[in-house]
Design an enzyme around this catalytic site. Structure first.
Site, mmCIF file in Angstrom:
data_model
loop_
_atom_site.group_PDB
_atom_site.id
_atom_site.type_symbol
_atom_site.label_atom_id
_atom_site.label_comp_id
_atom_site.label_asym_id
_atom_site.label_seq_id
_atom_site.Cartn_x
_atom_site.Cartn_y
_atom_site.Cartn_z
ATOM 1 N N GLU A 29 0.827 -1.201 0.000
ATOM 2 C CA GLU A 29 0.000 0.000 0.000
ATOM 3 C C GLU A 29 0.869 1.261 0.000
ATOM 4 O OE1 GLU A 29 -3.672 -0.734 1.994
ATOM 5 O OE2 GLU A 29 -3.793 1.342 2.665
ATOM 6 N N GLU A 88 1.950 1.780 -3.537
ATOM 7 C CA GLU A 88 0.812 2.271 -4.310
ATOM 8 C C GLU A 88 0.585 3.758 -4.012
ATOM 9 O OE1 GLU A 88 -2.902 0.556 -3.102
ATOM 10 O OE2 GLU A 88 -3.759 0.713 -5.108
ATOM 11 N N CYS A 146 -8.382 -2.563 3.851
ATOM 12 C CA CYS A 146 -8.279 -3.790 4.665
ATOM 13 C C CYS A 146 -9.589 -4.180 5.320
ATOM 14 C CB CYS A 146 -7.209 -3.686 5.735
ATOM 15 S SG CYS A 146 -6.418 -2.137 5.841
ATOM 16 N N SER A 171 -7.651 1.516 -2.306
ATOM 17 C CA SER A 171 -6.423 0.785 -2.596
ATOM 18 C C SER A 171 -6.734 -0.558 -3.261
ATOM 19 C CB SER A 171 -5.669 0.547 -1.292
ATOM 20 O OG SER A 171 -4.678 -0.435 -1.486
ATOM 21 N N LYS A 211 -15.213 -10.609 7.720
ATOM 22 C CA LYS A 211 -14.131 -11.401 7.124
ATOM 23 C C LYS A 211 -14.658 -12.729 6.583
ATOM 24 C CE LYS A 211 -10.579 -8.718 7.608
ATOM 25 N NZ LYS A 211 -9.792 -8.264 6.461
ATOM 26 N N GLU A 230 -15.866 -11.764 3.308
ATOM 27 C CA GLU A 230 -14.744 -11.407 2.428
ATOM 28 C C GLU A 230 -14.091 -12.668 1.862
ATOM 29 O OE1 GLU A 230 -10.977 -10.025 4.166
ATOM 30 O OE2 GLU A 230 -10.951 -8.420 2.688
ATOM 31 N N GLU A 285 -13.379 -12.967 -6.073
ATOM 32 C CA GLU A 285 -12.030 -12.548 -6.471
ATOM 33 C C GLU A 285 -10.955 -13.141 -5.566
ATOM 34 O OE1 GLU A 285 -14.373 -10.493 -5.353
ATOM 35 O OE2 GLU A 285 -13.591 -8.814 -4.180
ATOM 36 N N CYS A 291 -10.762 -2.832 14.411
ATOM 37 C CA CYS A 291 -10.963 -4.280 14.555
ATOM 38 C C CYS A 291 -11.011 -4.729 16.010
ATOM 39 C CB CYS A 291 -9.858 -5.035 13.855
ATOM 40 S SG CYS A 291 -9.449 -4.372 12.256
#
Lengths: 162, 564
Positions: free
Chosen positions: B277, B280, B297, B317, B352, B355, B360, B497
């Site tokens: 990151e 980037e 994230c 990102s 999560k 996710e 993907e 989190c």
């Protein structure tokens, strides 16, 4: 999100701006336009007015007057207030349901002609038992008379279509 | 300011929002279901009623304290009424408590015990609602709902999502998604905050502990676990420890006992995220394209952006989250191994779960992360196995994916990702005392945090938000041109989190708890040898070797792969 033609809704929304406090009036206008509150219209309104669809659904299901299912062309309101109830409004209701093949859970005929609703008082207790069909009042009605009226309306509809 | 008389004792008040808070300050634990200081007032449960000297009964949560006010909290009428309310709630509640996810941590159960409710005079629930398990993150059981509305207000006011609302009326009233759809088919972002605040078992984490057992009992597989930073400062709460107590060594030991072959640190993957990151970000700074950069994230935030702000997706990102980076790197690392490799994540987060199931993050139908177990579920597994957690000897993570920098660990707190990326980009690495000064504005529980850093002579404007309602506000300000930033960290859950939807929730989760858990992570950072991600020697060698020219392992091509 792609929506269908929402011109009518846009016109209603325009006249109230995006003031969330007018939501009840807006829903009423939409219902009188479509005879019910279609799901895609509610989603569109939710998007435009920044009210979550869940909240809008909450409002639409809170008020008895709003319907999420299409209503019939003729809305029959059967008064079941105290006066009408003791003057035997329930047999009228039962006769009408039987005539139109409707039940406690099914309020509208498949051909979208008739919707049966019960209301708590129409304010015409002197005429008990009372029903209204699209704002026309029928007083001192019996099950037989009610069925007769419905049959006449059905006949008119068939003639108008032929 | 003023003085109140509570049960005959003088109590001073100074700035308390309502009578309830004054009573609690006086050391009296008035019960509530629907009052949470961070949410709007609802006044529905009536458990916090008090009586004034004229015999008038009112809810203390919705009454302002007044000088000279005289109230009683334990009169015979109040005691009778509270019991009545509990009985009424219980009569309309699925009382199959032994088979409930929330059992032992249920507020209704706790208060029923406290008020000695032994007999419910009003019969039992007659209407059965179907259980909604359509979501990958949570399960809704409306039969356990007491209509306190905590979830509704959490979803709307803190998260700005509004996936749930009250619907219908009177005895038919219920909490439901729009049009009574299944929750999995709505704009729900899977954050699980509704489950954290739900006082009963009406909303619970989707329990996948049985899948865990099936995997670890299959000896033909290599079972690999990754443990997210926030897990190590909260799991202890399930075993009598305080929020923020660090139990990382015991967690590794417990996972080994549960049958996991190799236990690694998600903070290691967070180090990879920082490098990727950071690169980037520098690239975008140079080209000036797609700024500000939003972090990626948090899967709750990503889903929120996809549904609410699709126009800013290019600004998010392209880095995978640490969980998914870990999954793809491990699967690549062991790809030629004869044993099938299974990756299980231990996460503080319900989103999560969703996710890991996204398309993907699968290759040829095989997921990079096979199973996600929340902190709460790990506690269930440990208890089920009969492991005495408190007595476990500490063990260390396995190598080579078990060594993480302090930067990777603080990912679990709001501000942590931003701090890690800035630390990575700073030429002169600050020591921990300097860090505390430097990142003062980035740490802590303020809703929207801003800071400016000088990196290579360039002024970098940074913002940190947590709670998606705050993110929504910030994005609207940026769109209106009122604010300008280079990098923005977003975490869906208030506090980040550490206060995720998968964390233990047997105590009310407020900013005090969130802060304590976050402080645990900052303590680990202070004590770690490696401060900055790019100083992690294992990360350096990984980037020189396996990750060379493998952009795909760490990044997601949003346009091509996600359908957004």
């Amino acid at each position: 999100m792609p929506y269908g033609n929402m011109e009518k809704v846009d016109r209603i929304l325009e006249s109230y701006g995006d003031d969330q406090s007018h939501i009840i009036t807006i829903l009423q206008k939409i219902q009188s336009e479509y005879r019910y509150l279609p799901m895609d219209v509610l989603e569109y309104v939710s998007d435009k007015m920044e009210i979550s669809p869940a909240k809008l659904f909450g409002i639409a299901t809170f008020y008895e007057n709003f319907s999420l299912d299409p209503k019939g062309k003729y809305i029959i309101k059967i008064c079941d207030g105290t006066a009408c109830h003791v003057k035997k409004s329930i047999p009228v209701l039962e006769a009408l349901r039987k005539e139109l093949s409707l039940t406690e859970n099914k309020h509208t005929t498949d051909d979208l002609l008739f919707t049966i609703e019960t209301v708590s008082c129409l304010g015409a207790c002197g005429l008990a038992p009372v029903i209204t069909i699209n704002d026309k009042v029928y007083g001192k009605i019996s099950p037989e008379m009610a069925v007769e009226i419905i049959r006449k309306l059905k006949e008119e509809e068939t003639n108008a279509n032929s | 300011m003023g003085t109140m008389i509570i049960d005959g004792r003088k109590v001073e008040f100074n700035g308390e929002k309502n009578v309830l808070e004054v009573v609690r300050k006086a050391g009296i634990e008035l019960p509530t279901f629907c009052y949470h200081s961070e949410l709007s007032l609802y006044g529905a449960c009536r458990m916090c009623i008090v009586e004034d000297k004229n015999g008038k009964i009112f809810t203390s949560c919705s009454t302002l304290p007044k000088d000279g006010m005289e109230i009683y909290t334990q009169t015979p009428r109040l005691q009778r009424y509270r019991k009545n309310i509990l009985e009424l709630l219980l009569s309309n509640h699925d009382r199959d408590c032994t088979a409930c996810e929330r059992t032992g941590a249920c507020e209704l159960e706790r208060l029923a015990t406290r008020f000695s409710i032994r007999d419910i005079r009003f019969g039992e629930l007659d209407r059965k609602h179907p259980i909604d398990d359509s979501s990958l993150a949570i399960v809704r059981n409306p039969n356990k709902c007491i209509l306190c509305g905590d979830c509704v207000r959490m979803c709307e006011e803190i998260q700005g999502v509004g996936a749930l609302s009250f619907a219908y009326r009177g005895s038919h009233m219920k909490v439901a998604p729009a049009f009574d759809k299944a929750i999995g088919e709505t704009n729900c972002i899977d954050c699980g905050q509704c489950r954290v605040i739900c006082p009963t078992g009406a909303i619970a984490i989707k329990n996948e502990t049985d899948k865990f057992w099936n995997l670890v009992h299959d000896k033909s597989k290599r079972i690999i676990a990754q443990v997210a930073p926030a897990v190590r400062v909260a799991l202890g709460e399930e075993f009598g420890l305080e929020p923020g107590d660090i139990t990382v060594g015991k967690i590794v030991a417990a996972l080994k006992m549960l049958g996991v072959d190799e236990v690694y640190d998600t903070a290691f993957a967070a180090d990879m995220t920082v490098i990727a990151e950071g690169e980037e970000f520098v690239e975008r700074l140079t080209t000036g394209e797609n700024l500000p950069l939003f972090t990626s994230c948090c899967p709750g935030w990503v889903k929120f952006a996809e549904t609410r702000f699709p126009e800013i997706l290019d600004n998010i990102s392209s880095c995978k989250s640490p969980q998914q980076m870990f999954g793809s790197v491990i699967k690549e690392y062991y790809k030629d191994d004869e044993k099938e490799t299974v990756v299980i994540s231990i996460m503080p987060c319900t989103a999560k779960k969703a996710e890991a199931a996204r398309k993907e993050f699968q290759k040829d139908g095989v997921r990079d992360v096979d199973l996600v177990i929340t902190t709460q579920e790990l506690a269930i597994l440990i208890k089920e196995a009969g492991i005495i957690f408190e007595k476990l000897e500490d063990e260390s993570f396995d190598m080579p994916f078990g060594l993480a920098s302090g930067s990777g660990v603080i990912f679990g707190s709001t501000g942590g990702v931003a701090e890690a990326v800035v630390t990575r980009l700073l030429k002169d690495k600050p020591n921990h005392i300097c860090k505390e000064v430097l990142f003062k504005n980035v740490r802590g529980m303020d809703n929207i945090k801003e800071a400016v850093f000088n990196i290579d002579g360039k002024e970098i404007k940074l913002a940190v938000v947590h709670g998606l309602k705050n993110a929504e506000k910030l994005i609207n300000k940026i769109k209106a041109g009122d604010k300008e930033y280079h990098i923005i960290e977003v975490m869906a859950c208030p506090g980040g989190c550490v206060a995720g939807g998968g964390q233990p929730a047997s105590m009310p989760i407020d900013n005090e708890v969130r802060k304590k858990r976050a402080q645990g992570l900052y303590r680990i950072d202070r004590a770690s040898y490696i401060k900055s991600s790019e100083q992690n020697p294992l990360i350096v060698s990984l980037f020189e070797d396996m990750l060379k020219d493998r952009h795909d392992l760490l990044h997601v091509n949003r346009e091509k792969e996600t359908g957004y």
